[in-house]
Write an enzyme that holds these catalytic residues in place. Structure first.
Site, PDB file in Angstrom:
ATOM      1  N   ASP A   3     -24.024  22.974 -14.543  1.00  0.00           N
ATOM      2  CA  ASP A   3     -24.174  24.134 -15.489  1.00  0.00           C
ATOM      3  C   ASP A   3     -23.042  25.730 -14.394  1.00  0.00           C
ATOM      4  O   ASP A   3     -22.278  27.119 -15.107  1.00  0.00           O
ATOM      5  CB  ASP A   3     -25.380  25.025 -15.233  1.00  0.00           C
ATOM      6  CG  ASP A   3     -26.436  24.204 -16.578  1.00  0.00           C
ATOM      7  OD1 ASP A   3     -24.981  24.827 -17.427  1.00  0.00           O
ATOM      8  OD2 ASP A   3     -26.647  25.002 -16.177  1.00  0.00           O
ATOM      9  N   LYS A  46     -27.129  20.226 -26.947  1.00  0.00           N
ATOM     10  CA  LYS A  46     -26.972  20.039 -26.220  1.00  0.00           C
ATOM     11  C   LYS A  46     -26.820  18.722 -26.068  1.00  0.00           C
ATOM     12  O   LYS A  46     -25.852  17.580 -26.169  1.00  0.00           O
ATOM     13  CB  LYS A  46     -27.117  20.128 -25.057  1.00  0.00           C
ATOM     14  CG  LYS A  46     -26.944  22.045 -24.697  1.00  0.00           C
ATOM     15  CD  LYS A  46     -27.299  22.674 -22.773  1.00  0.00           C
ATOM     16  CE  LYS A  46     -27.105  24.032 -23.319  1.00  0.00           C
ATOM     17  NZ  LYS A  46     -27.708  25.058 -21.973  1.00  0.00           N
ATOM     18  N   GLN A  60     -33.216  24.484 -17.972  1.00  0.00           N
ATOM     19  CA  GLN A  60     -32.588  25.080 -19.213  1.00  0.00           C
ATOM     20  C   GLN A  60     -32.792  26.350 -18.524  1.00  0.00           C
ATOM     21  O   GLN A  60     -34.655  26.308 -18.023  1.00  0.00           O
ATOM     22  CB  GLN A  60     -33.611  24.482 -20.433  1.00  0.00           C
ATOM     23  CG  GLN A  60     -33.032  25.711 -21.455  1.00  0.00           C
ATOM     24  CD  GLN A  60     -31.562  25.450 -21.481  1.00  0.00           C
ATOM     25  OE1 GLN A  60     -31.165  24.535 -21.931  1.00  0.00           O
ATOM     26  NE2 GLN A  60     -31.075  27.135 -21.993  1.00  0.00           N
TER      27      GLN A  60
END
Lengths: 352, 352
Positions: free
Chosen positions: B179, B112, B156
């Protein structure tokens, strides 16, 4: 503001009195929210007769009696509210916001207020004129959000076109959103390992009826017809939380009857009277009819009769069990509003 | 905190330079979020061969090339960021929160960060030890929530067991939830007539691949296998927003292949390598494989090879089109994270 008050409560109060001394169980948690916003389906001339479908002639489907289930739930809620009142001197309160003069909205509110009165939930009604501004409506909702004596808020839908329904629903505190329409509650309903504070009442009623009728949900094929936030969407999400394999059918679905006829459980929020024919159903399916329609009927005393989305006469020959309209999901949906309001009050009283 | 930095960016920068002078279109809005939390499926010995299924021998499925689509999207994003920087001197910034030492999490973050660097998105990484407390993690997220130079925050997943994942996700500002896992964004994704600020990236990648491959979604039968918040659930909801008729299959579904073999579009988030066999598919279906698994392979240089949920060799003989693994959904999912971060920055800069 006015306080909701109705007649014919005397008989109910007698029953309640008996229940208070005979029903020791606390109310379980259910839900509420009966404003139908159907999908835009095209009415067709489908006769519903499909070759190969077997209509049994002897045995009719069992009727899932929503009326008596609703009554039982209400007695338990009333009993619990009575006990809370005795113990701590407090009681639940529902705030109702009503905009404009729609006759159906007034009827729905009347039914809800009457049900609240019966179980001992206090009510506060704010009525606004048809041409009110969004600011005026937001102000009323804010006042109820901030009032610690109010545990549930419902804004009766639909709203007049100058008001942004989504914006108003966003404004209701998720902690008092007893209709379960706030996106935060809907998101928590959708997501695994989460629980919303409130589940929309019609969907909770649907599951309640299935469970009380002994219908196994886990692993079953369920088809929900309709995707409205009030009925179809939350019912799909809730059935999925109970581990059904859910297919959602809507106005863009080609040949929906090919999907519905594979379902063990079928929930209709299609919004068209008698749209769901016998040929749409699998032999032995359980049918939950969420529709309520007034159909013109000169032979009837009132000039109309009430019917659901499902062609009842055909469906009872195929289904194992079915909810009638009226007397099916409707009354249980109202009981779920009472239940959500009680649950909210218990959280506020730190009893839950 | 450290700044994400990688090698092999030189070639990419050359391509970008060319793109800056050749691609006049602004980036369209896509999404991100690739942490797979598969359903608990029981692995079986099903050979996947079902009588009556026709495997064509001549024609293989078209490969939906995620890698090149991802690259095209990234070039456009980089171009747009470059123009914004030139115009107002500002640029998007992504904050990344990483807890513990999981190798896979570190690998995902590395991918990422590298992608951000390539397109001109600044990054800020907060690393916390495996045994950190929830308060410490909340404090870090709060700081990013309040930092006006940060436009996107990702935590994460998975988190160590002492940390409540749902609570932490609730804490990420919905305005920076790139997200798309916050229940408010998920609720707005689920509800008709609403748009979430962010859609989970893997789901957005799925739709992107379908649309770019010219697959019609409206009215099609779609089956999503899996109900995780990261892939299955939002993909079902998003396909429904595009008016597909969606069935969701999961670990409790009996005979899932009977449902999948009716699907025009099949999306797999099952979490088991090669679980979806050729016999599960309808002739001519479009298959989106969201799985990524490392399977032991002594003959391979690294001792493993990467595969998806779908038995590719069988599926290509039945499907009309399929995403490969690797090189299918994965790279587009990363592009959707970049796209979500850019969209968020544009909202903050009042350019959207």
């Amino acid at each position: 503001m006015r306080s909701g008050c109705t007649a014919s409560v005397v008989l109910w109060r007698r029953m309640l009195k008996r229940a208070l001394f005979s029903s020791p169980h606390p109310s379980s948690s259910y839900i509420i929210g009966p404003n139908y916003l159907p999908d835009v389906w095209v009415q067709n001339n489908n006769t519903g007769r499909r070759s190969g479908v077997h209509y049994s002639t002897g045995h009719n489907a069992a009727k899932i009696d929503g009326k008596s289930i609703a009554q039982e739930i209400r007695l338990r809620i009333a009993s619990e509210i009575s006990r809370i009142k005795s113990a701590i001197g407090k009681f639940p309160k529902l705030a109702v916001v009503l905009v404009g003069d729609r006759r159906d909205s007034h009827t729905f509110i009347h039914i809800k207020l009457k049900a609240c009165e019966e179980v001992g939930i206090a009510t506060s009604v704010a009525e606004l004129p048809e041409n009110c501004t969004e600011n005026e409506l937001v102000h009323v909702v804010s006042r109820f959000n901030e009032d610690p004596t109010v545990h549930g808020i419902i804004v009766q839908l639909p709203l007049p076109p100058q008001l942004d329904e989504e914006h108003i629903i966003n404004f209701v505190s998720p902690e008092k959103d007893v209709d379960g329409f706030h996106p935060l509650n809907m998101g928590n309903l959708a997501m695994k390992a989460r629980e919303p504070l409130f589940i929309p009442c019609a969907s909770k009623a649907c599951i309640e009826l299935l469970l009380r009728h002994g219908v196994e949900i886990i692993g079953k094929r369920a088809v929900v017809i309709g995707t409205s936030k009030i009925v179809g969407l939350p019912t799909s999400l809730l059935l999925q939380k109970y581990h059904a394999t859910v297919s959602t059918v809507h106005a863009f679905t080609k040949n929906p009857e090919q999907i519905t006829c594979e379902a063990d459980i079928i929930v209709s929020d299609v919004g068209i009277p008698n749209k769901i024919r016998g040929a749409w159903l699998k032999q032995g399916a359980v049918v939950i009819d969420m529709g309520t329609h007034q159909v013109k009927d000169p032979s009837s005393q009132h000039g109309f009769h009430v019917t659901g989305d499902v062609c009842y006469e055909e469906a009872i020959k195929v289904a194992a069990a079915i909810t009638p309209v009226p007397g099916g999901v409707g009354p249980v949906t109202i009981s779920m509003l009472l239940s959500n309001t009680l649950d909210s009050a218990k959280r506020a009283f730190r009893l839950a």
